[in-house]
Design an enzyme around this catalytic site. Structure first.
Site, PDB file in Angstrom:
ATOM      1  N   HIS A 116       0.884  -1.245  -0.034  1.00  0.00           N
ATOM      2  CA  HIS A 116      -0.238  -0.055   0.213  1.00  0.00           C
ATOM      3  C   HIS A 116       0.685   1.273   0.022  1.00  0.00           C
ATOM      4  O   HIS A 116       0.288   2.296  -0.024  1.00  0.00           O
ATOM      5  CB  HIS A 116      -0.799  -0.041   1.279  1.00  0.00           C
ATOM      6  N   LYS A 118       3.127   4.109  -1.024  1.00  0.00           N
ATOM      7  CA  LYS A 118       3.470   5.274  -2.243  1.00  0.00           C
ATOM      8  C   LYS A 118       4.813   5.979  -2.088  1.00  0.00           C
ATOM      9  O   LYS A 118       4.684   7.258  -1.307  1.00  0.00           O
ATOM     10  CB  LYS A 118       2.249   6.353  -2.134  1.00  0.00           C
ATOM     11  N   ASP A 123      17.681   9.509  -7.501  1.00  0.00           N
ATOM     12  CA  ASP A 123      19.069   9.699  -7.465  1.00  0.00           C
ATOM     13  C   ASP A 123      19.709  10.176  -6.247  1.00  0.00           C
ATOM     14  O   ASP A 123      20.372  10.990  -6.087  1.00  0.00           O
ATOM     15  CB  ASP A 123      19.048  10.976  -8.578  1.00  0.00           C
ATOM     16  N   HIS A 296      -8.808  11.445   1.180  1.00  0.00           N
ATOM     17  CA  HIS A 296      -7.848  10.273   0.920  1.00  0.00           C
ATOM     18  C   HIS A 296      -6.608  10.650   1.839  1.00  0.00           C
ATOM     19  O   HIS A 296      -5.581   9.747   1.738  1.00  0.00           O
ATOM     20  CB  HIS A 296      -7.333  10.100  -0.219  1.00  0.00           C
ATOM     21  N   LYS A 298      -3.754  10.787   5.052  1.00  0.00           N
ATOM     22  CA  LYS A 298      -3.445   9.973   5.844  1.00  0.00           C
ATOM     23  C   LYS A 298      -2.310  10.889   6.757  1.00  0.00           C
ATOM     24  O   LYS A 298      -0.890  10.508   6.759  1.00  0.00           O
ATOM     25  CB  LYS A 298      -2.721   8.637   5.607  1.00  0.00           C
ATOM     26  N   ASP A 303       0.590  18.604  18.917  1.00  0.00           N
ATOM     27  CA  ASP A 303       1.506  19.637  19.773  1.00  0.00           C
ATOM     28  C   ASP A 303       2.054  20.713  18.964  1.00  0.00           C
ATOM     29  O   ASP A 303       3.112  21.210  19.266  1.00  0.00           O
ATOM     30  CB  ASP A 303       2.264  18.812  20.749  1.00  0.00           C
TER      31      ASP A 303
END
Length: 403
Positions: A116, A118, A123, A296, A298, A303
């Protein structure tokens, strides 16, 4: 919370990219600057205008002699036509599929273990880590807004940590699939020793050495929070210990805010998350549902200095099954900026769920929520996992180790 936690590397520069409008031009520009190698791992690769743009940019890189390694998930990218895969390979792009064989009738845990992440590394110069797939995030029709999502760019010593993770995952998948697509052997220029002043860590979740690292990092930050916790997640179905940590934080005076999905995308997951609203609201936790479009994201901001951006939701799929990747940043300026961005979204694009109105909702919807919650519990149990238990509170999280 201490300023520098174990596993953090100083000297990095991290920049936020919000949604595909910022992300896709940035990765295309990075691909066009590449001189040696590109690693790209994504859950979903769609054969749409965005997928075409990425394919073209990768092909241009291979024509310059750049080694390109593209890792796709067999379930998330199952709709990618064989013609596109053939084209990518014909253009000199090394392509591997993580767990390509999918049985629609099997509930074996191997079927649910997906890639899952991404992650993009170019380089040893720059890395991209977040939640944005290779897919048209903006419809371009009917003024439909882009998916609300985030990615970060990383420059500095952490890039080598992310690159090593990408190499090891590629090598593992290559070995299992017997493709033996070799990684480049030439030495690349060393990554920048200092690119900024931010303390950052790279967290992974896998089924070997890093099963609980991302969840443990969240738990550590939540348990140490003193003022404010903001969590923004497309899918939110935490285990009992995670929920208790949020409730305990609220009880000791920490302002806890959840920014959650407001549009129905997957019926069971959507209503299962809502089954938890009652207890969370009664504990004084604020719940806001995103209504402008598809959520979508996450991300978390705690703080004003501890933040994380990545691919991991707070649900059983992300925390117990999938291979995930997050970047954690411990920096006051970055944390304050991300927190303000989330608060602006809360104010402009969300609807707050209030306790008294939630209690007055039609009883049938509560039944639907608990049925969906029980159904997900049952499915996880059949697969051999317990989505309630979460024994991580006393663990110190690890960062940047082997896959």
């Amino acid at each position: 919370m201490s300023t520098i936690l174990r596993g953090f590397l100083p000297g990095n520069k991290v920049t936020t990219l919000q949604s595909g409008e910022a992300f896709f031009p940035a990765i295309e520009a990075a691909f066009d600057r590449a001189k040696h190698e590109i690693h790209l791992a994504t859950y979903i690769y769609k054969n749409d205008t965005t997928g075409e743009m990425v394919a073209n940019a990768l092909a241009r890189a291979t024509q310059r002699g750049v080694k390109v390694f593209l890792l796709l998930d067999g379930y998330g990218s199952k709709e990618l036509p064989s013609s596109m895969l053939h084209r990518l390979r014909a253009d000199g792009i090394n392509v591997l599929i993580f767990r390509p064989h999918i049985s629609p009738w099997s509930l074996r845990r191997e079927r649910l273990r997906r890639m899952h992440r991404k992650v993009i590394v170019v380089d040893r110069e720059i890395a991209f880590v977040g939640g944005i797939n290779i897919i048209d995030d903006c419809k371009g029709q009917d003024d439909t807004p882009c998916r609300y999502d985030f990615c970060v760019t990383v420059e500095g010593p952490l890039v080598d940590v992310i690159r090593l993770s990408a190499q090891r995952l590629w090598a593992a998948v290559s070995w299992r699939s017997l493709h033996k697509r070799a990684l480049p052997t030439e030495c690349l220029p060393v990554a920048k020793s200092v690119a900024g002043s931010m303390n950052t860590a790279f967290l992974m979740r896998d089924n070997f050495h890093h099963r609980r690292d991302i969840e443990a990092a969240y738990m550590h930050a939540i348990n140490k929070a003193e003022r404010e916790i903001i969590l923004a997640h497309a899918y939110f179905l935490p285990g009992i210990e995670f929920r208790h940590a949020l409730i305990s934080a609220a009880k000791r005076g920490v302002k806890v805010i959840l920014l959650l999905q407001g549009q129905l995308e997957y019926f069971v997951e959507f209503h299962a998350a809502r089954a938890l609203y009652g207890n969370l609201l009664e504990a004084g936790i604020e719940i806001h549902e995103y209504r402008k479009g598809a959520l979508h994201a996450k991300v978390a901001a705690i703080d004003g200095h501890w933040t994380t951006v990545g691919s991991s939701n707070i649900d059983p799929f992300s925390l117990l099954l999938a291979r995930e990747a997050n970047v954690v940043i411990d920096d006051k300026d970055f944390g304050a900026t991300l927190a303000e961005s989330l608060k602006k979204t809360l104010k402009m694009d969300c609807r707050q769920i209030l306790t008294h109105t939630w209690k007055q909702q039609f009883i049938g919807w509560r039944v639907v929520g608990w049925f969906c919650y029980g159904l997900l519990r049952l499915m996880m149990g059949i697969s051999g996992y317990d989505c309630v238990a979460s024994p991580v509170s006393k663990r110190r999280f690890k960062t940047g180790g082997a896959i």
